[in-house]
Design an enzyme around this catalytic site. Structure first.
Site: not given
Length: 107
Positions: A20-22, A78, A86-87, A91, A93
């Site tokens: 799960r995304d924080i 992304n 950003e990371v 990954h 989503h």
């Protein structure tokens, strides 16, 4: 990567991890990553297309497990700074659980 950051894991295979995304942007917001490092989706697809397919299969499994397949969901990568990455570990989503609408504003 190896358990360094606490996460709520929802799916795992030999090659992928989903959690799960924080900072969720939808009722369901899960990240699916390959366990091996690749900076972005282009790097992953070029160097290990089988694991790229594994990421896609894991994303589909997450969507099914989260009950998103009937009404639909968004699968998004992304890539690069201008793409909103950003990371810099590839990954996907998996987003759903409500109507998401368009994500890009007209210019």
């Amino acid at each position: 990567m190896a358990g360094e950051i606490p996460a709520t894991v929802v799916h795992e295979t030999d090659t992928t991890l989903a959690f799960r995304d924080i900072g969720p942007k939808a009722p369901v917001h899960v990240l699916v990553i390959p366990k091996d490092h690749h900076a972005d989706i282009a790097a992953l697809a070029t160097t290990d297309p089988k694991v790229a397919a594994d990421v896609m299969a894991a994303a589909a499994a997450v969507a099914a497990a989260e009950g998103l397949t009937t009404d639909g969901y968004r699968l998004m990568f992304n890539s690069g700074r201008h793409g909103g990455q950003e990371v810099f570990h590839v990954h996907a989503h998996v987003l759903g659980g409500r109507p998401l609408g368009p994500m890009l504003a007209p210019q």
